[in-house]
Each structure stands twice: as C-alpha cells, then as structure tokens.
Motif scaffolding. Structure first.
Motif, PDB file in Angstrom:
ATOM      1  N   SER A  24      30.863 -15.077  34.520  1.00 54.81           N
ATOM      2  CA  SER A  24      29.538 -14.489  34.698  1.00 54.81           C
ATOM      3  C   SER A  24      28.567 -14.957  33.622  1.00 54.81           C
ATOM      4  CB  SER A  24      29.655 -12.963  34.699  1.00 54.81           C
ATOM      5  OG  SER A  24      28.384 -12.378  34.826  1.00 54.81           O
ATOM      6  N   ALA A  25      29.019 -14.952  32.377  1.00 56.79           N
ATOM      7  CA  ALA A  25      28.157 -15.381  31.269  1.00 56.79           C
ATOM      8  C   ALA A  25      27.790 -16.858  31.399  1.00 56.79           C
ATOM      9  CB  ALA A  25      28.859 -15.120  29.931  1.00 56.79           C
ATOM     10  N   LEU A  26      28.749 -17.675  31.797  1.00 54.00           N
ATOM     11  CA  LEU A  26      28.484 -19.109  31.974  1.00 54.00           C
ATOM     12  C   LEU A  26      27.550 -19.334  33.157  1.00 54.00           C
ATOM     13  CD1 LEU A  26      29.005 -21.986  31.040  1.00 54.00           C
ATOM     14  CD2 LEU A  26      31.084 -21.989  32.426  1.00 54.00           C
ATOM     15  N   ASP A  27      27.781 -18.619  34.268  1.00 55.79           N
ATOM     16  CA  ASP A  27      26.874 -18.698  35.429  1.00 55.79           C
ATOM     17  C   ASP A  27      25.447 -18.354  35.021  1.00 55.79           C
ATOM     18  OD1 ASP A  27      28.797 -19.428  37.284  1.00 55.79           O
ATOM     19  OD2 ASP A  27      29.004 -17.433  38.150  1.00 55.79           O
ATOM     20  N   THR A  28      25.308 -17.309  34.211  1.00 56.48           N
ATOM     21  CA  THR A  28      23.981 -16.882  33.766  1.00 56.48           C
ATOM     22  C   THR A  28      23.321 -17.951  32.906  1.00 56.48           C
ATOM     23  OG1 THR A  28      24.605 -14.554  33.882  1.00 56.48           O
ATOM     24  CG2 THR A  28      22.721 -15.102  32.495  1.00 56.48           C
ATOM     25  N   ALA A  29      24.062 -18.489  31.949  1.00 59.06           N
ATOM     26  CA  ALA A  29      23.498 -19.491  31.034  1.00 59.06           C
ATOM     27  C   ALA A  29      23.118 -20.774  31.768  1.00 59.06           C
ATOM     28  CB  ALA A  29      24.494 -19.796  29.922  1.00 59.06           C
ATOM     29  N   VAL A  30      24.018 -21.291  32.570  1.00 64.79           N
ATOM     30  CA  VAL A  30      23.743 -22.536  33.284  1.00 64.79           C
ATOM     31  C   VAL A  30      22.763 -22.276  34.423  1.00 64.79           C
ATOM     32  CG1 VAL A  30      24.754 -24.440  34.614  1.00 64.79           C
ATOM     33  CG2 VAL A  30      25.965 -23.529  32.623  1.00 64.79           C
ATOM     34  N   GLY A  31      22.910 -21.134  35.082  1.00 62.91           N
ATOM     35  CA  GLY A  31      22.004 -20.782  36.178  1.00 62.91           C
ATOM     36  C   GLY A  31      20.561 -20.676  35.727  1.00 62.91           C
ATOM     37  N   ALA A  32      20.331 -20.140  34.539  1.00 61.06           N
ATOM     38  CA  ALA A  32      18.961 -20.033  34.015  1.00 61.06           C
ATOM     39  C   ALA A  32      18.354 -21.419  33.836  1.00 61.06           C
ATOM     40  CB  ALA A  32      18.964 -19.272  32.688  1.00 61.06           C
ATOM     41  N   ALA A  33      19.151 -22.364  33.379  1.00 57.69           N
ATOM     42  CA  ALA A  33      18.655 -23.738  33.218  1.00 57.69           C
ATOM     43  C   ALA A  33      18.421 -24.395  34.576  1.00 57.69           C
ATOM     44  CB  ALA A  33      19.637 -24.550  32.380  1.00 57.69           C
ATOM     45  N   LEU A  34      19.343 -24.188  35.516  1.00 58.56           N
ATOM     46  CA  LEU A  34      19.223 -24.804  36.838  1.00 58.56           C
ATOM     47  C   LEU A  34      18.089 -24.211  37.674  1.00 58.56           C
ATOM     48  CD1 LEU A  34      22.953 -25.260  37.876  1.00 58.56           C
ATOM     49  CD2 LEU A  34      21.278 -27.063  37.436  1.00 58.56           C
TER      50      LEU A  34
END
Length: 158
Positions: free
Chosen positions: A31-41
C-alpha cells in the motif's frame, strides 16, 4: 520494515501470529509503495496497477485474452474488464472483437514515459526504507521454485 511498527504491535501478538504479522506488514508495504509510486504516476494519468497492466499486455504483441490478463494480474475477469476499459477509452489499449487486449502505439509511448517516473519514485521509496530492490525480488518473486521458497523460509525461522 515499517518505521515505528514494532512500537505499535506487542511482542506477544507478533510471537503468537508471526505469519499474520508478516502478511499484514507486506500488505502495508504494498500500500505504501502503491501510494508513493502512484502519486508520481498520477502526473501521466496512471496508477501502478495500470502501468503493470500495460506492461503485461505489451509483452504479448499478438494480444492477450481477458482470461490470460486476469490470471497475470491476479484478478477476476470482470475486474480485468472494469480496470482495462478506461485504458481502452484513453487510447492506450485496444480491444479486438474477440476480446483480446493489445497495446497501442500511444500506450507504448506512455509506458516509456511512465517507467522512468515510476523507477525514480520506487528508488526513493526503497532508499527511504533501507531496502534492496534485488533482495526484495529474490525474496518474493512469483518465479521462485518451491524448493528455494522452502529453503528461504527455513533460513528465516532457524
């Protein structure tokens, strides 16, 4: 893996349910990785799952059936249709009358752009948590053989 996580979970709970605790920690990390990368994407209109979907389809130039895509994504066929439809509407995927999904030229260009963005965001996330991407891949890759999985589990508990 989580900063401050040991403070929020009692030792007795961790000792009585180590597999559950590991599963919850992995879920939190995803979830944390999805949030971090998702914000950039989000700058290019994608989520991490969207990028993964486009990359999977892109490895099959002849197209990919919804069943095969669902299996590769680990989701149901209806989830596959629901999640892929916006990508079709945006012109990044095409869907044949037979139901097969293919990557469009626009989708290929998007992947090239999005991969650079996602790589930088993921690198920051792994660095912040002191994790080695290579070690993570080796530990949880779905391509590992059953014997290497068993061996890894024995080393961790022994």
């Amino acid at each position: 893996m989580r900063r401050g996580h040991q403070d929020t979970v009692g030792t007795a709970v961790m000792n009585s349910a180590p597999n559950l605790e590991a599963a919850l920690t992995v879920a939190w990390a995803k979830s944390a990785l999805d949030t971090a990368v998702g914000a950039a994407l989000a700058r290019v209109g994608l989520s991490l799952d969207d990028l993964r979907r486009l990359r999977i389809i892109g490895t099959h130039p002849q197209g990919l059936t919804r069943e095969d895509l669902a299996e590769a994504m680990g989701e149901t066929r209806s989830q596959t249709i629901r999640s892929s439809s916006p990508l079709v509407k945006l012109g990044w995927l095409s869907r044949a009358e037979s139901g097969e999904f293919s990557l469009t030229d626009s989708g290929r260009r998007l992947i090239d752009q999005a991969e650079g963005i996602a790589e930088k965001a993921a690198a920051r996330w792994f660095t912040n948590f002191g994790l080695s991407p290579t070690a993570v891949i080796a530990s949880v890759s779905p391509n590992r053989s059953a014997s290497s999985k068993q061996g890894a589990g024995q080393r961790e508990t022994g």
